[in-house]
Design a protein around this motif. Structure first.
Motif, PDB file in Angstrom:
ATOM      1  N   LEU A  64       5.944   7.699   8.381  1.00 45.88           N
ATOM      2  CA  LEU A  64       6.634   8.719   7.591  1.00 45.88           C
ATOM      3  C   LEU A  64       6.945   9.911   8.475  1.00 45.88           C
ATOM      4  CD1 LEU A  64       4.532  11.250   6.670  1.00 45.88           C
ATOM      5  CD2 LEU A  64       3.602   9.414   5.312  1.00 45.88           C
ATOM      6  N   THR A  65       7.889  10.708   8.006  1.00 47.46           N
ATOM      7  CA  THR A  65       8.282  11.915   8.725  1.00 47.46           C
ATOM      8  C   THR A  65       7.624  13.110   8.033  1.00 47.46           C
ATOM      9  OG1 THR A  65      10.412  10.911   9.263  1.00 47.46           O
ATOM     10  CG2 THR A  65      10.243  13.307   9.511  1.00 47.46           C
ATOM     11  N   LEU A  66       6.992  13.978   8.822  1.00 47.91           N
ATOM     12  CA  LEU A  66       6.300  15.143   8.305  1.00 47.91           C
ATOM     13  C   LEU A  66       6.903  16.399   8.925  1.00 47.91           C
ATOM     14  CD1 LEU A  66       3.808  16.155   6.627  1.00 47.91           C
ATOM     15  CD2 LEU A  66       2.538  16.107   8.770  1.00 47.91           C
ATOM     16  N   LYS A  67       7.265  17.356   8.091  1.00 52.59           N
ATOM     17  CA  LYS A  67       7.805  18.646   8.564  1.00 52.59           C
ATOM     18  C   LYS A  67       6.632  19.572   8.839  1.00 52.59           C
ATOM     19  CE  LYS A  67      11.239  21.675   8.980  1.00 52.59           C
ATOM     20  NZ  LYS A  67      12.214  21.586  10.030  1.00 52.59           N
ATOM     21  N   PHE A 104      -8.430  14.501   8.173  1.00 52.72           N
ATOM     22  CA  PHE A 104      -8.059  14.724   9.572  1.00 52.72           C
ATOM     23  C   PHE A 104      -8.047  16.223   9.852  1.00 52.72           C
ATOM     24  CE2 PHE A 104      -6.151  10.705   8.498  1.00 52.72           C
ATOM     25  CZ  PHE A 104      -6.247   9.936   9.643  1.00 52.72           C
ATOM     26  N   ASN A 105      -8.352  16.585  11.083  1.00 55.91           N
ATOM     27  CA  ASN A 105      -8.111  17.932  11.581  1.00 55.91           C
ATOM     28  C   ASN A 105      -6.851  17.832  12.415  1.00 55.91           C
ATOM     29  OD1 ASN A 105     -10.396  19.192  10.448  1.00 55.91           O
ATOM     30  ND2 ASN A 105     -11.676  18.350  12.069  1.00 55.91           N
ATOM     31  N   ALA A 106      -5.720  18.135  11.805  1.00 57.65           N
ATOM     32  CA  ALA A 106      -4.427  17.933  12.454  1.00 57.65           C
ATOM     33  C   ALA A 106      -4.059  19.129  13.315  1.00 57.65           C
ATOM     34  CB  ALA A 106      -3.349  17.690  11.408  1.00 57.65           C
ATOM     35  N   GLU A 107      -3.804  18.850  14.584  1.00 63.41           N
ATOM     36  CA  GLU A 107      -3.293  19.875  15.491  1.00 63.41           C
ATOM     37  C   GLU A 107      -2.051  19.321  16.164  1.00 63.41           C
ATOM     38  OE1 GLU A 107      -4.504  22.690  19.269  1.00 63.41           O
ATOM     39  OE2 GLU A 107      -6.060  21.577  18.231  1.00 63.41           O
ATOM     40  N   LEU A 108      -0.906  19.813  15.711  1.00 59.49           N
ATOM     41  CA  LEU A 108       0.379  19.400  16.260  1.00 59.49           C
ATOM     42  C   LEU A 108       0.976  20.617  16.958  1.00 59.49           C
ATOM     43  CD1 LEU A 108       1.524  17.328  13.174  1.00 59.49           C
ATOM     44  CD2 LEU A 108       0.516  16.481  15.306  1.00 59.49           C
ATOM     45  N   PRO A 109       1.288  20.495  18.246  1.00 58.79           N
ATOM     46  CA  PRO A 109       1.597  21.674  19.061  1.00 58.79           C
ATOM     47  C   PRO A 109       2.876  22.432  18.740  1.00 58.79           C
ATOM     48  CG  PRO A 109       1.837  19.676  20.352  1.00 58.79           C
ATOM     49  CD  PRO A 109       1.265  19.273  19.037  1.00 58.79           C
ATOM     50  N   THR A 110       3.891  21.768  18.168  1.00 57.65           N
ATOM     51  CA  THR A 110       5.165  22.457  17.940  1.00 57.65           C
ATOM     52  C   THR A 110       5.674  22.206  16.521  1.00 57.65           C
ATOM     53  OG1 THR A 110       6.339  20.579  18.902  1.00 57.65           O
ATOM     54  CG2 THR A 110       5.919  22.415  20.358  1.00 57.65           C
ATOM     55  N   TYR A 136       0.847  -1.196   0.000  1.00 53.13           N
ATOM     56  CA  TYR A 136       0.000   0.000   0.000  1.00 53.13           C
ATOM     57  C   TYR A 136       0.882   1.245   0.000  1.00 53.13           C
ATOM     58  CZ  TYR A 136      -3.832  -3.083   1.312  1.00 53.13           C
ATOM     59  OH  TYR A 136      -4.767  -4.083   1.328  1.00 53.13           O
ATOM     60  N   THR A 137       0.398   2.306  -0.620  1.00 55.44           N
ATOM     61  CA  THR A 137       1.057   3.602  -0.562  1.00 55.44           C
ATOM     62  C   THR A 137       0.135   4.557   0.164  1.00 55.44           C
ATOM     63  OG1 THR A 137       2.212   3.207  -2.643  1.00 55.44           O
ATOM     64  CG2 THR A 137       2.062   5.497  -1.898  1.00 55.44           C
ATOM     65  N   VAL A 138       0.675   5.217   1.162  1.00 57.46           N
ATOM     66  CA  VAL A 138      -0.053   6.199   1.957  1.00 57.46           C
ATOM     67  C   VAL A 138       0.541   7.562   1.618  1.00 57.46           C
ATOM     68  CG1 VAL A 138      -0.468   6.992   4.311  1.00 57.46           C
ATOM     69  CG2 VAL A 138      -0.530   4.553   3.801  1.00 57.46           C
ATOM     70  N   THR A 139      -0.311   8.504   1.186  1.00 57.88           N
ATOM     71  CA  THR A 139       0.141   9.834   0.803  1.00 57.88           C
ATOM     72  C   THR A 139      -0.568  10.883   1.642  1.00 57.88           C
ATOM     73  OG1 THR A 139       0.489   9.047  -1.453  1.00 57.88           O
ATOM     74  CG2 THR A 139       0.410  11.439  -1.129  1.00 57.88           C
ATOM     75  N   VAL A 140       0.211  11.815   2.191  1.00 59.78           N
ATOM     76  CA  VAL A 140      -0.327  12.878   3.042  1.00 59.78           C
ATOM     77  C   VAL A 140      -0.386  14.167   2.241  1.00 59.78           C
ATOM     78  CG1 VAL A 140       0.072  14.250   5.134  1.00 59.78           C
ATOM     79  CG2 VAL A 140       0.593  11.799   5.129  1.00 59.78           C
ATOM     80  N   LYS A 141      -1.544  14.842   2.300  1.00 58.27           N
ATOM     81  CA  LYS A 141      -1.718  16.154   1.665  1.00 58.27           C
ATOM     82  C   LYS A 141      -2.126  17.139   2.746  1.00 58.27           C
ATOM     83  CE  LYS A 141      -3.417  14.060  -2.560  1.00 58.27           C
ATOM     84  NZ  LYS A 141      -4.632  13.749  -3.295  1.00 58.27           N
ATOM     85  N   GLY A 142      -1.541  18.321   2.705  1.00 55.60           N
ATOM     86  CA  GLY A 142      -1.836  19.354   3.694  1.00 55.60           C
ATOM     87  C   GLY A 142      -0.549  19.870   4.297  1.00 55.60           C
ATOM     88  N   GLU A 143      -0.635  21.048   4.872  1.00 56.45           N
ATOM     89  CA  GLU A 143       0.539  21.695   5.461  1.00 56.45           C
ATOM     90  C   GLU A 143       0.220  22.100   6.896  1.00 56.45           C
ATOM     91  OE1 GLU A 143       3.375  21.791   3.815  1.00 56.45           O
ATOM     92  OE2 GLU A 143       2.476  21.023   1.975  1.00 56.45           O
ATOM     93  N   PRO A 144       0.272  21.155   7.846  1.00 56.40           N
ATOM     94  CA  PRO A 144      -0.021  21.511   9.238  1.00 56.40           C
ATOM     95  C   PRO A 144       0.911  22.602   9.753  1.00 56.40           C
ATOM     96  CG  PRO A 144       0.061  19.138   8.971  1.00 56.40           C
ATOM     97  CD  PRO A 144       0.571  19.740   7.690  1.00 56.40           C
ATOM     98  N   MET A 145       0.365  23.495  10.548  1.00 55.49           N
ATOM     99  CA  MET A 145       1.123  24.566  11.189  1.00 55.49           C
ATOM    100  C   MET A 145       1.066  24.341  12.697  1.00 55.49           C
ATOM    101  SD  MET A 145       2.260  26.443   8.709  1.00 55.49           S
ATOM    102  CE  MET A 145       2.784  27.914   9.554  1.00 55.49           C
ATOM    103  N   ALA A 146       2.173  24.553  13.363  1.00 60.78           N
ATOM    104  CA  ALA A 146       2.272  24.315  14.803  1.00 60.78           C
ATOM    105  C   ALA A 146       1.221  25.106  15.572  1.00 60.78           C
ATOM    106  CB  ALA A 146       3.663  24.677  15.292  1.00 60.78           C
ATOM    107  N   GLY A 147       0.560  24.429  16.500  1.00 58.07           N
ATOM    108  CA  GLY A 147      -0.381  25.070  17.406  1.00 58.07           C
ATOM    109  C   GLY A 147      -1.703  25.461  16.788  1.00 58.07           C
ATOM    110  N   MET A 148      -1.943  25.086  15.549  1.00 59.48           N
ATOM    111  CA  MET A 148      -3.187  25.438  14.866  1.00 59.48           C
ATOM    112  C   MET A 148      -3.809  24.183  14.262  1.00 59.48           C
ATOM    113  SD  MET A 148      -1.667  28.739  12.825  1.00 59.48           S
ATOM    114  CE  MET A 148      -3.139  29.008  11.881  1.00 59.48           C
TER     115      MET A 148
END
Length: 187
Positions: free
Chosen positions: A182-185, A155-161, A85-97
């Motif tokens: 996977l690693t996400l910046k 997903f509603n991604a909220e990553l604090p930092t 399987y291939t898992v692909t992430v779309k979106g640009e999470p911003m810290a604390g939001m």
């Protein structure tokens, strides 16, 4: 209750579900842990007492004796492969939001539409921050409709930092659990 184990280099991920014994203690089988420093997390919501209805996360560091061999964190990437399987992430999470993020699951280049519910949702996304092992556990907002999940999970991604986060996406097909990493910046 969810229980997680992650080594300090963000390898060795385990996500298990303890069961409560008659004496009120929680028990689960944890696979063997490689030598090194590990962070253990438990995530739960009490159904009574002063914390009733409040989501809680407790954690502590545990050291497994022996010679530790550290693994470098893989570079940030928008996709990962697991079990064909291939898992692909779309979106640009911003810290604390809270930011929208979509995960698409394909196999042999074709959309996967037979994701099965795993613990009442089509996927579990667990994320750990590279420098301090901060923790996030996300479920897709996608409504469960039998064994017909996918190919996209919202997903509603909220990553604090900000910084590098190691993501572990768990999903199920054909009765088998798959865990893509996977690693996400995060900016």
């Amino acid at each position: 209750m969810h229980f997680y184990a992650i080594r300090s280099d963000l390898t060795g991920f385990q996500h298990i579900h303890p069961t409560m014994a008659n004496d009120g203690t929680w028990r689960a089988n944890l696979s063997s842990l490689a030598s090194g420093s590990w962070r253990m997390f438990t995530s739960f919501t009490p159904d009574n007492g002063t914390g009733k209805g409040t989501a809680l996360v407790l954690s502590r560091t545990v050291t497994v004796p022996g010679t530790e061999t550290k693994t470098a964190l893989p570079a940030a990437a928008k996709s990962a492969e697991i079990d064909g399987y291939t898992v692909t992430v779309k979106g640009e999470p911003m810290a604390g939001m809270t930011h929208p993020m979509t995960v698409t699951v394909t196999k042999n280049g074709k959309p996967v539409t037979d994701l099965q519910p795993y613990l009442d949702t089509y996927a579990h996304l667990t994320a750990f921050h590279e420098s301090d092992t901060a923790f996030a556990h996300l479920h897709p907002t996608t409504e469960v409709n039998g064994d017909h999940g996918g190919p996209e999970l919202s997903f509603n991604a909220e990553l604090p930092t900000s910084g590098n986060w190691r993501l572990f996406l768990q999903f199920q097909t054909g009765g088998k659990l798959h865990t893509a990493a996977l690693t996400l910046k995060v900016g």
